[in-house]
Design an enzyme around this catalytic site. Structure first.
Site, PDB file in Angstrom:
ATOM      1  N   TYR A 101     -24.008  19.646 -33.522  1.00  0.00           N
ATOM      2  CA  TYR A 101     -25.461  19.637 -33.690  1.00  0.00           C
ATOM      3  C   TYR A 101     -26.106  20.931 -33.204  1.00  0.00           C
ATOM      4  O   TYR A 101     -27.084  21.410 -33.762  1.00  0.00           O
ATOM      5  CB  TYR A 101     -26.071  18.439 -32.959  1.00  0.00           C
ATOM      6  N   GLU A 197       0.383   1.781 -29.435  1.00  0.00           N
ATOM      7  CA  GLU A 197      -0.385   2.421 -30.494  1.00  0.00           C
ATOM      8  C   GLU A 197      -1.720   1.728 -30.727  1.00  0.00           C
ATOM      9  O   GLU A 197      -2.765   2.354 -30.740  1.00  0.00           O
ATOM     10  CB  GLU A 197       0.424   2.422 -31.810  1.00  0.00           C
ATOM     11  N   ASP A 249       3.750   0.579 -34.431  1.00  0.00           N
ATOM     12  CA  ASP A 249       4.122  -0.148 -35.642  1.00  0.00           C
ATOM     13  C   ASP A 249       5.399   0.439 -36.200  1.00  0.00           C
ATOM     14  O   ASP A 249       5.705   1.611 -35.979  1.00  0.00           O
ATOM     15  CB  ASP A 249       3.037   0.008 -36.712  1.00  0.00           C
TER      16      ASP A 249
END
Ligand SMILES: Nc1ncnc2c1ncn2[C@@H]1O[C@H](COP(=O)(O)OP(=O)(O)O)[C@@H](O)[C@H]1O
Ligand SMILES: [Mg+2]
Lengths: 368, 682
Positions: A101, A197, A249
């Site tokens: 910004y 994870e 996973d």
């Protein structure tokens, strides 16, 4: 530009100012101002087998102002450098988003913005980190907090004592900058670190007070762990000799997350030294687990084309060349299926905490 | 649209032509008397000299008087042509004033409704000696130009007297002439008419008068006519005349009370064309017979040598030998088959081409200055071909182009930046180029499609030069194509001198000239496109330079000499994006356009190319206005509610001022087709 005290410029500030000098000197000699930026890509990393780290090479890319394709990036780089040096002078730390910004505006007499989205300014900051060999915290820039920790560890954070064993199931939100000046590890009695994870599985483990039973620290980065989480795991590993186990996973992305924790990332190879944990272990899910834990085929998900391509890429990464890893990945490819950690709930809601992990840890059934 | 109007004008002239020829034939009497043999006696009774008025009535379409509108133009044209011919021959830079006035019987009539006009043409030429005046203006086929081969506007000595005849027949009014041959001589005023029976002048009035002009001629005709602006109008003809004759100062008082001034933008007279003898290849058999009768030589060999060019004593003898004619034979006695053999032999003998220095082209600079003055465009170019010869007649072809919209007309995005889908945008792009044609500096307004010049334009592949062109059509785009043929004898398709006949040699020359113009245009268009893309690149850099400089300045604690760094970076940007070349093609430097000889490029920033020429034009116009200023002042002071509107027909002046001030008083968008922009003095 709030305080313009005649303070001595910091080392980092000097480095930032050197960018302006590049422009001025080139202009003086009618040359195209050009920045040399180390390349952050596979082509410029090497796997240091001895150290077990991904290291950045010496290849650099030129970013020239008078090149239609690069002019805007060049301008953005100088703008970000200016904003960063402002932080130095004011001795403030700010977020990536605030930098975005701060540097965003519409260019005079045009309808064009200096930056259109944060994903334009973030990489420019990383470029500056590598080019100036300055760490992000040295640049006074932090990322969003993204990560949680719970377990028998006590931090000192801005003078506050944070006992992560007394923060309920939500735990402590891991700051982006966890360098000793910012976060002090006052006491740690855990035996190991389990880096999970997914936030969902971390929640399950936290709720089940897994950490208490096994006297460990539970960490998550909600996906690809941010630098704060990685650095904290690394500090716990180095300063308190805690082994680090990674639970992800069973898919190519999980493998890669593990490898980032262990050897470092391609993109931030320059940070490997500080972040990588070469001794980290992969506890699961392994492509062997469905068979070993009798997960039914119907809880698996068919590998899509992207998964397969990514898996094949991994096979080619030097740090996945160990026969065990080649076998691991090939087994997944052969099965044609991937499994989420959540799939373990098929057996029992507490299968992960009560059966799977205890068995894994006890049998030391992990990959290195 | 342009072409439609032109063809309408043509059909108009054709139909009226056929009308006037068909009328006499329309005899529906034979029903009464069955086929009857006419005796020689009866025929002899009918045989008599045809009166000039009869001749004129029957042939008026051939002389350009087929309808009132065209007749009005022809009167102006004949008088102006004569004025210019006379001035140029006398070596005087022509100042010509044309005044058209409505003649009404009592009631004031609007110019567009009127059917009677007074045409007054005044020149600053050499004047005419008193004794000649009646015959010049009131005797058909009397002139100084017919008996010689020299490039001029008039040719047959039929022009001004025919106009006078037309006036006489339609209004009954005599031709009024004032002429003065120098400041020390008196000015003579004449009123003359033609004795239509004898083709001899009748002098009604002849007196010395006071005349403000030290020298020159004024002709006033009262004629039946019709004033209508637009295609093939007096206004268009004068405007085109000024394009091809930038050495002329022309003032035109329209019948509507406006004054248009066409400034002199070229200050040199065209070089004097030299008179030449006819070349054997250029004459017809009838002409040879006439020459054999008229010659002053006593022998055929002498005649060949002295009455033709490129025939030496030796060649004359060879010709006689080949034609089996005795070199000593008397020319007047050479008739029939003998003459025919001589003619054939003449055509077959190898001869040098005629000298070509008898032709005076307008010249590239003058064409440029004319186009630039009168037509708004971005790119101008002109080509004068070297002299060539058709049928023994030397000629020169010149071509020019004015292309594009002036920068201030380019508010709409420039032409085809966006690729167009099939069938898209064809309506918008339907503007076709306009062809302006000239023979010996005289604009040709009728019979465009029959003209060799027009055919050459159509057969040129303009697509090669970046223009659009449908099969067999004019190229598309805002463009004026200028073609001029200068010759001692321009071959017209008909007596009305409206279209140039097709000769291979002429076609070829026109095509070559057009191709060269097209090539330069293509170069300009392509270079402009390339420069524009470089310019876009440079714009990117310039956009970011400011940002980079500001950021560097802040990094350096605000102590940077910002302007210096900015200038340095801008210089690098400029050199890296084609630098000077881009600037040049975009018209940012004063230098001439590289590789584009005899061209002018106009941009928002100014002119480049023949800049000296163009700026001279503008300077001239500026002075033209200052001279006009007192009038305006007077008008203001007198506080007259502007009954006499004074308009200055100097469009590029207007552009120039609007280029600076950015407001176009009165005139909105001005396209190429509208070449004059009028300006009201308030
Ligand atoms: N304005 C004029 N000034 C001087 N001479 C003129 C002028 N107008 C006509 N003449 C002379 O009168 C002659 C006849 O003119 P015109 O009938 O138009 O025939 P043409 O122009 O074909 O010779 C010209 O050849 C020229 O010598
Ligand atoms: Mg004449």
């Amino acid at each position: 530009m709030t305080t313009t005290k005649t303070k001595k410029p910091t080392v980092v500030e000097k480095k930032l100012i050197s960018l302006a000098d590049i422009v001025i000197q080139a202009a003086e000699r009618s040359k195209d101002p050009t920045l040399q930026i180390p390349i952050r890509a596979l082509s410029n990393v090497a796997f240091n087998e001895k150290k077990g780290l991904i290291e950045m090479g010496s290849k650099k890319q030129e970013r020239s102002f008078f090149n239609v394709g690069m002019a805007k990036r060049f301008m953005q780089t100088v703008l970000v450098a200016d904003a960063l040096s402002e932080l130095q002078r004011a001795d403030l730390t700010t977020s990536l988003r605030e930098i975005y910004y701060r540097t965003k505006h519409t260019i005079k007499d045009s309808h064009e913005n200096t930056f259109d989205a944060q994903d334009e300014s973030d990489p420019v900051i990383e470029d500056l980190e590598v080019s100036l060999a300055a760490l992000r915290e040295e640049l006074h820039v932090s990322a969003e907090n993204r990560g949680s920790i719970v377990g028998p560890v006590i931090f000192g954070d801005d003078g506050d004592r944070v006992d992560c064993s007394k923060l309920g199931k939500g735990g402590y939100s891991v700051p982006s900058i966890v360098e000793p000046e910012y976060l002090e590890i006052r006491r740690c009695t855990a035996d190991f670190v389990l880096l999970v994870e997914k936030g969902t599985q971390w929640n399950r483990l936290s709720e089940d007070k897994f950490w208490r039973r096994y006297n460990c620290i539970l960490l998550t980065g909600n996906g690809q762990p941010p630098r704060g989480v990685r650095r904290l795991a690394c500090r716990l590993h180095e300063e308190h000799r805690l082994p680090v186990y990674v639970l992800v996973d069973n898919d190519p992305w999980g493998y890669y997350i593990y490898s980032v924790v262990k050897q470092g990332s391609i993109n931030l190879a320059f940070e490997s030294e500080r972040m990588a944990i070469p001794k980290a272990k992969f506890v699961g899910l392994s492509s062997a687990d469905p068979e070993n834990y009798e997960l039914p085929r119907n809880v698996g998900i068919k590998l899509n084309d992207k998964d397969i391509a990514r898996a094949k890429e991994l096979l080619n990464y030097q740090w996945f060349k160990k026969p065990t890893w080649q076998a691991e990945i090939k087994r997944m490819l052969a099965s044609g299926l991937k499994y989420e950690l959540d799939a373990l709930a098929n057996k029992d809601f507490q299968f992960l905490t009560k059966k799977y992990l205890p068995k894994k840890l006890q049998e030391r059934d992990w990959l290195d | 649209m342009a072409t439609k109007k032109a063809s309408a004008a043509e059909t108009e002239s054709k139909s009226s032509a056929s009308r006037s020829t068909s009328e006499p034939v329309a005899t529906k009497k034979p029903a009464a008397k069955p086929a009857e043999r006419v005796t020689a006696v009866e025929m002899g009774a009918r045989q008599r000299e045809i009166s000039v008025s009869e001749f004129f009535t029957k042939n008026r379409h051939l002389l350009g008087f087929d309808n009132p509108r065209k007749a009005l133009l022809t009167c102006v044209k004949e008088a102006v042509d004569n004025a210019l011919d006379a001035c140029e021959e006398a070596g005087i830079l022509p100042d010509v004033t044309v005044r058209l006035e409505v003649v009404s019987n009592g009631q004031p009539v609007a110019a567009s409704q009127a059917n009677r006009f007074r045409v007054t043409v005044t020149d600053n030429g050499p004047g005419i000696v008193r004794q000649q005046i009646p015959r010049i203006f009131a005797k058909l086929l009397y002139g100084s130009k017919f008996h010689r081969l020299r490039m001029s506007r008039g040719q047959q000595g039929i022009g001004i007297s025919a106009a006078g005849m037309y006036g006489q027949l339609t209004t009954g009014k005599p031709v009024k002439i004032i002429s003065r041959i120098g400041p020390k001589a008196a000015a003579h005023f004449f009123e003359v008419q033609i004795d239509t029976k004898k083709n001899e002048p009748l002098v009604h009035e002849n007196k010395q008068i006071d005349w403000e002009q030290p020298r020159g001629t004024q002709v006033a005709l009262e004629v039946e006519g019709k004033y209508q602006k637009g295609r093939a109008s007096v206004d268009e003809w004068l405007e085109q005349t000024s394009i091809a004759n930038p050495h002329v100062k022309l003032i035109y008082h329209t019948p509507e009370g406006e004054t248009k001034e066409y400034a002199r933008t070229y200050h040199e007279l065209p070089p004097q064309p030299r008179e030449i003898k006819p070349h054997p290849y250029g004459i017809e058999f009838g002409m040879l017979l006439k020459m054999l009768q008229d010659t002053k030589s006593h022998t055929v060999a002498g005649f060949l040598e002295s009455d033709f060019c490129r025939v030496s004593t030796q060649i004359a003898e060879e010709i006689c030998k080949a034609a089996k004619v005795s070199p000593e034979a008397k020319p007047r006695e050479l008739k029939g088959p003998m003459a025919e053999t001589l003619y054939k032999t003449l055509q077959e003998t190898k001869l040098m081409a005629p000298p070509t220095n008898c032709i005076s082209p307008i010249g590239e600079k003058a064409i440029l200055s004319g186009l630039y003055k009168q037509i708004k465009g971005e790119f101008y170019t002109a080509v004068s071909r070297p002299p060539a010869v058709y049928r023994g007649n030397p000629f020169i072809i010149e071509a020019g182009l004015a292309y594009g919209n002036r920068p201030q007309d380019q508010n709409k995005p420039q032409q085809p930046t966006m690729p167009k889908a099939e069938g898209e945008g064809e309506e918008e792009d339907s503007e076709l180029a306009r062809v302006i044609r000239y023979a010996n500096r005289v604009p040709l307004l009728y019979q465009q499609s029959a003209c060799s010049t027009f055919k050459a334009v159509l057969s040129t592949t303009w697509k090669n030069y970046g223009l659009s062109q449908s099969r067999g059509a004019l190229p598309g785009g805002p463009m004026v194509i200028f073609v001029h043929m200068a010759s001692v004898w321009v071959p017209f398709t008909s007596e009305s001198k409206e279209a140039i006949a097709d000769y291979d040699e002429i076609q070829k020359e026109i095509t070559l000239a057009l191709r060269e113009c097209g090539r330069r245009l293509g170069l300009f268009v392509r270079r402009r496109e390339r420069a524009a893309s470089e310019f876009r690149r440079r714009n990117i850099f310039e956009l970011y330079i400011e940002e980079v400089v500001e950021a560097c300045n802040r990094l350096k604690g605000g102590k940077l000499p910002k302007e210096k760094l900015k200038a340095q970076l801008q210089k690098i940007a400029s050199t890296r994006t084609g630098g000077q070349k881009t600037d040049q093609a975009l018209g940012k430097t004063g230098a001439g356009p590289e590789g584009l000889p005899h061209s002018i490029i106009v941009t928002a920033e100014g002119i480049e190319g023949e800049t000296a020429l163009a700026t001279q034009i503008e300077a001239d116009q500026a002075t033209a206005v200052t001279t006009a200023e007192p009038h305006l002042q007077e008008e203001k002071q007198a506080n007259v509610a502007s009954a006499s509107k004074r308009k200055v027909a100097t469009p590029s002046l207007l552009e120039q001022s609007s280029r600076k001030v950015k407001t176009t008083p009165g005139g909105k968008s001005s396209k190429l087709t509208k070449t004059t922009v009028l300006r009201k003095p308030k």
